[in-house]
Design an enzyme around this catalytic site. Structure first.
Site, PDB file in Angstrom:
ATOM      1  N   GLU A 244      10.788   1.480   9.761  1.00  0.00           N
ATOM      2  CA  GLU A 244      11.777   2.516   9.455  1.00  0.00           C
ATOM      3  C   GLU A 244      11.062   3.835   9.696  1.00  0.00           C
ATOM      4  OE1 GLU A 244      13.759   5.149   8.498  1.00  0.00           O
ATOM      5  OE2 GLU A 244      13.312   4.810   6.391  1.00  0.00           O
TER       6      GLU A 244
ATOM      7  N   GLY B 207       3.977   3.919  13.273  1.00  0.00           N
ATOM      8  CA  GLY B 207       4.802   2.727  13.535  1.00  0.00           C
ATOM      9  C   GLY B 207       4.446   2.093  14.864  1.00  0.00           C
TER      10      GLY B 207
ATOM     11  N   GLU C 290      -1.560   7.480   0.067  1.00  0.00           N
ATOM     12  CA  GLU C 290      -2.652   7.939  -0.798  1.00  0.00           C
ATOM     13  C   GLU C 290      -2.258   9.224  -1.533  1.00  0.00           C
ATOM     14  OE1 GLU C 290      -4.701   5.871  -1.598  1.00  0.00           O
ATOM     15  OE2 GLU C 290      -5.583   7.382  -2.908  1.00  0.00           O
TER      16      GLU C 290
ATOM     17  N   LYS D  13       0.855  -1.203   0.000  1.00  0.00           N
ATOM     18  CA  LYS D  13       0.000   0.000   0.000  1.00  0.00           C
ATOM     19  C   LYS D  13       0.886   1.247   0.000  1.00  0.00           C
ATOM     20  CE  LYS D  13      -1.822   2.763   3.076  1.00  0.00           C
ATOM     21  NZ  LYS D  13      -1.838   4.029   2.311  1.00  0.00           N
TER      22      LYS D  13
ATOM     23  N   GLU E  92      10.858  15.837  14.658  1.00  0.00           N
ATOM     24  CA  GLU E  92      11.100  15.790  13.222  1.00  0.00           C
ATOM     25  C   GLU E  92      10.302  16.914  12.559  1.00  0.00           C
ATOM     26  OE1 GLU E  92       9.714  12.174  11.388  1.00  0.00           O
ATOM     27  OE2 GLU E  92      11.643  11.910  10.401  1.00  0.00           O
TER      28      GLU E  92
ATOM     29  N   CYS F 110      13.642  11.149   6.178  1.00  0.00           N
ATOM     30  CA  CYS F 110      13.948  10.599   7.505  1.00  0.00           C
ATOM     31  C   CYS F 110      15.410  10.831   7.849  1.00  0.00           C
ATOM     32  CB  CYS F 110      13.596   9.111   7.557  1.00  0.00           C
ATOM     33  SG  CYS F 110      14.409   8.146   6.293  1.00  0.00           S
TER      34      CYS F 110
HETATM   35  P1  NDP Z   1       2.189   8.230   8.103  1.00  0.00           P
HETATM   36  O1  NDP Z   1       3.078   7.496   8.994  1.00  0.00           O
HETATM   37  O2  NDP Z   1       0.851   8.650   8.600  1.00  0.00           O
HETATM   38  O3  NDP Z   1       1.919   7.372   6.758  1.00  0.00           O
HETATM   39  C1  NDP Z   1       2.805   6.438   6.198  1.00  0.00           C
HETATM   40  C2  NDP Z   1       2.006   5.321   5.535  1.00  0.00           C
HETATM   41  O4  NDP Z   1       1.265   4.614   6.525  1.00  0.00           O
HETATM   42  C3  NDP Z   1       0.984   5.809   4.528  1.00  0.00           C
HETATM   43  O5  NDP Z   1       0.893   4.871   3.466  1.00  0.00           O
HETATM   44  C4  NDP Z   1      -0.295   5.850   5.343  1.00  0.00           C
HETATM   45  O6  NDP Z   1      -1.465   5.804   4.554  1.00  0.00           O
HETATM   46  C5  NDP Z   1      -0.128   4.591   6.173  1.00  0.00           C
HETATM   47  N1  NDP Z   1      -0.922   4.559   7.394  1.00  0.00           N
HETATM   48  C6  NDP Z   1      -1.467   5.597   8.076  1.00  0.00           C
HETATM   49  N2  NDP Z   1      -2.127   5.143   9.165  1.00  0.00           N
HETATM   50  C7  NDP Z   1      -1.989   3.786   9.166  1.00  0.00           C
HETATM   51  C8  NDP Z   1      -2.437   2.734  10.039  1.00  0.00           C
HETATM   52  N3  NDP Z   1      -3.129   2.999  11.130  1.00  0.00           N
HETATM   53  N4  NDP Z   1      -2.109   1.467   9.739  1.00  0.00           N
HETATM   54  C9  NDP Z   1      -1.370   1.176   8.650  1.00  0.00           C
HETATM   55  N5  NDP Z   1      -0.930   2.123   7.782  1.00  0.00           N
HETATM   56  C10 NDP Z   1      -1.229   3.403   8.041  1.00  0.00           C
HETATM   57  O7  NDP Z   1       2.945   9.465   7.536  1.00  0.00           O
HETATM   58  P2  NDP Z   1       2.289  10.771   6.940  1.00  0.00           P
HETATM   59  O8  NDP Z   1       2.289  10.587   5.506  1.00  0.00           O
HETATM   60  O9  NDP Z   1       0.992  11.167   7.505  1.00  0.00           O
HETATM   61  O10 NDP Z   1       3.339  11.837   7.482  1.00  0.00           O
HETATM   62  C11 NDP Z   1       3.246  12.333   8.825  1.00  0.00           C
HETATM   63  C12 NDP Z   1       4.593  12.596   9.393  1.00  0.00           C
HETATM   64  O11 NDP Z   1       5.321  11.376   9.467  1.00  0.00           O
HETATM   65  C13 NDP Z   1       5.493  13.491   8.546  1.00  0.00           C
HETATM   66  O12 NDP Z   1       5.243  14.822   8.761  1.00  0.00           O
HETATM   67  C14 NDP Z   1       6.848  13.053   9.005  1.00  0.00           C
HETATM   68  O13 NDP Z   1       7.194  13.710  10.198  1.00  0.00           O
HETATM   69  C15 NDP Z   1       6.678  11.584   9.262  1.00  0.00           C
HETATM   70  N6  NDP Z   1       7.114  10.744   8.139  1.00  0.00           N
HETATM   71  C16 NDP Z   1       8.284  10.074   8.251  1.00  0.00           C
HETATM   72  C17 NDP Z   1       8.740   9.335   7.190  1.00  0.00           C
HETATM   73  C18 NDP Z   1      10.043   8.646   7.232  1.00  0.00           C
HETATM   74  O14 NDP Z   1      10.615   8.364   6.169  1.00  0.00           O
HETATM   75  N7  NDP Z   1      10.556   8.309   8.390  1.00  0.00           N
HETATM   76  C19 NDP Z   1       8.007   9.228   5.947  1.00  0.00           C
HETATM   77  C20 NDP Z   1       6.754   9.933   5.936  1.00  0.00           C
HETATM   78  C21 NDP Z   1       6.345  10.640   7.010  1.00  0.00           C
HETATM   79  P3  NDP Z   1      -2.236   7.127   4.051  1.00  0.00           P
HETATM   80  O15 NDP Z   1      -1.374   8.306   4.363  1.00  0.00           O
HETATM   81  O16 NDP Z   1      -2.443   6.890   2.606  1.00  0.00           O
HETATM   82  O17 NDP Z   1      -3.516   7.175   4.810  1.00  0.00           O
END
Ligand code: NDP
Length: 508
Positions: A267, A250, A195, A192, A401, A301
């Site tokens: 990660e 996570g 979105e 997945k 972050e 990250c």
């Molecule tokens: P999220 O952790 O919310 O999303 C990452 C992925 O997890 C997306 O595909 C999301 O789906 C999915 N997801 C969301 N909720 C769930 C759940 N309960 N169970 C399983 N999967 C889920 O990151 P965001 O995109 O909202 O970003 C928010 C913050 O996270 C950023 O501002 C940043 O600080 C951090 N971040 C860190 C990253 C890294 O590389 N370490 C990468 C991205 C974000 P969907 O969004 O489609 O609903």
């Protein structure tokens, strides 16, 4: 703002139509049963970049059950490593052939510069080829010294069905850090994407089919974390979850997957320090700090969002970084010269701005930038290169972050103090040291709490070098042979040779 290097025109060609991203389930590319879709408006250009099928529990169940069947009947897991490698290498060729198509969509959906998207999408082929090499060369261990009548063999077997959940910041690259390794190991997958950036993952489906991956081995469901992601992490037919994203999600995943005791590889975020000593090559260090904080608009990250500079050189070093920051090309991500593009969403830009405002209120000084950036013809979904000085370790901007182009500057006097500041974080993803003194570098490398330590460089990465975090930056590893091993179980085969076993039950 007038002193910044802003690019407003473009060189890359826009697609004629928005991309229609669809699910890939059991070998078929399909719409959602209820026909629902979501729109992705490009953060840089404000145009409709793509329309993606919006998955529900129905599509997620179908994908998991296809992956389960494909794993259990051995159509992939029982192929030789050579045969699996052949398919993965073909996918790599197709990725390279489709680099431009992938890159344009990646740029429009994420806002990242086209040159970077080309590098990430085309460059991901190397991850597929490296994983293919592991499919052929990985092996277990044998024990030939357990006694004359015993032979012990430890074999590695694919763990089973893997849920792969990826974020929006490096959609195709992070997918390629996970999927080919899981496939090389013989696992089957449900993927997945975020979105916000679904298209390049959906485009991969066409390449998997063309490369000859059997139906059901990789399934892609588009949709939100709830309901798609959450079902992928709680379903009893899934054996492992591999996730990249926020620490909050996570942590939630470790809970939802706990009921079925799935293996979980995470990660997560980072608050990665670069420590600069006075004896370092300060020109190189300033350039690497500039790269480390602005690359991917800081939405990374591995962003080196805080530097810890020796007091004696702090003012000069910050002045150098500020000067370089003005030269970095911000603006239209569809221009090949642009180095830093748009912020992924308006909400996220607000979040970045709040961190800077809160730091200012707490007494920090903004030496450069500190607000949204307007690019002529494209609007204000951008953020200025920002340097915040006088940051103290208790401020949110020093600990959390920010995920934006914002550098926090802290200072130190001794190596001990530098290490203690570097380790004063809940995260432990990566860290860097700049010094010409090998003893200083080695001591830092051994004492700093991080999964990767860069010495006199920043963010150099290789498929061979495993990646992951300690503390709240995650668990498990990606890429490298350790990353590959995450997708394997080990099984001990203990074999008696000849009829030498003494009976346990004795004749009375
Ligand atoms: P999220 O952790 O919310 O999303 C990452 C992925 O997890 C997306 O595909 C999301 O789906 C999915 N997801 C969301 N909720 C769930 C759940 N309960 N169970 C399983 N999967 C889920 O990151 P965001 O995109 O909202 O970003 C928010 C913050 O996270 C950023 O501002 C940043 O600080 C951090 N971040 C860190 C990253 C890294 O590389 N370490 C990468 C991205 C974000 P969907 O969004 O489609 O609903």
């Amino acid at each position: 703002m007038k002193d910044l290097n802003i690019i407003s025109d473009q060189t890359a060609t826009m697609p004629d139509q928005p991309y229609q991203a669809r699910h890939f389930i059991d070998g078929k590319i399909i719409d959602s049963a209820d026909g629902r879709t979501s729109d992705r408006i490009s953060p840089s250009h404000g145009v409709l970049a793509s329309q993606a099928a919006l998955g529900t529990a129905k599509e997620t169940e179908a994908a998991i059950s296809a992956a389960r069947r494909a794993f259990d009947d051995g159509r992939w897991s029982q192929l030789s490593g050579k045969d699996r490698a052949t398919v993965l290498n073909k996918v790599a060729d197709l990725i390279e052939a489709n680099e431009e198509r992938l890159a344009v969509l990646e740029t429009l959906e994420s806002g990242k510069p086209i040159s970077q998207s080309r590098g990430e999408c085309g460059g991901a082929a190397d991850l597929w080829r490296y994983a293919a090499s592991l499919a052929r060369t990985s092996h277990g261990e044998s024990h030939n010294a357990l006694g004359n009548d015993i032979l012990g063999v430890v074999v590695k077997e694919p763990i089973g069905v893997v849920s792969i959940i990826t974020p929006w910041n490096f959609p195709f690259w992070i997918l390629s850090q996970k999927l080919p390794f899981a496939l090389a190991a013989g696992c089957t997958c449900v993927v997945k994407p975020s979105e916000v950036t679904p298209s390049t993952t959906a485009m991969l489906a066409e390449m998997l089919v063309e490369a000859g991956l059997p139906a059901g081995v990789c399934n892609i469901v588009l949709g939100y974390g709830d309901p798609v992601g959450s079902l992928m992490t709680s379903h009893a037919d899934v054996d492992m979850v591999s996730f990249t994203g926020s620490t909050a999600v996570g942590k939630a995943i470790t809970k939802t997957s706990g009921d079925t005791l799935k293996k979980v590889a995470l990660e997560l975020g980072g608050k990665n320090p670069q420590v600069i000593f006075p004896d370092a090559n300060l020109e190189d260090a300033a350039d690497a700090v500039t790269f480390g904080v602005y690359f991917n608009v800081g939405q990374c990250c591995n962003s080196s969002s805080r530097i810890i500079v020796h007091e004696d050189i702090a003012d000069d070093f910050v002045a150098r970084v500020v000067e370089l920051s003005r030269k970095v090309a911000f603006g239209n991500p569809m221009h090949t010269d642009t180095q830093v593009g748009a912020i992924v969403t308006a909400d996220h830009r607000e979040k970045i701005d709040n961190y800077v405002a809160t730091a200012k209120d707490a007494g920090a000084e903004v030496c450069l930038g500190g607000g949204p950036l307007s690019v002529p013809g494209l609007g204000d979904q951008f953020y200025q290169p920002t340097v915040v000085c006088g940051v103290t370790p208790d401020m949110a901007i020093a600990r959390e972050e920010v995920f934006g182009p914002v550098l926090s500057v802290l200072t130190f006097r001794t190596l001990d103090e530098a290490i203690s500041l570097a380790n004063d974080a809940e995260y432990g993803l990566s860290a860097g040291i700049w010094s010409e003194n090998v003893h200083t570098c080695l001591e830092f490398g051994r004492r700093v709490q991080a999964g990767t330590v860069w010495t006199n460089t920043w963010m150099d990465g290789f498929p061979e070098m495993t990646f992951g975090g300690v503390k709240q930056s995650g668990q498990g590893r990606e890429i490298g042979s350790y990353g590959y091993d995450e997708f394997l179980e080990v099984k001990s085969l203990v074999m008696r040779i000849g009829r030498t076993r003494e009976p346990w039950v004795r004749d009375s």
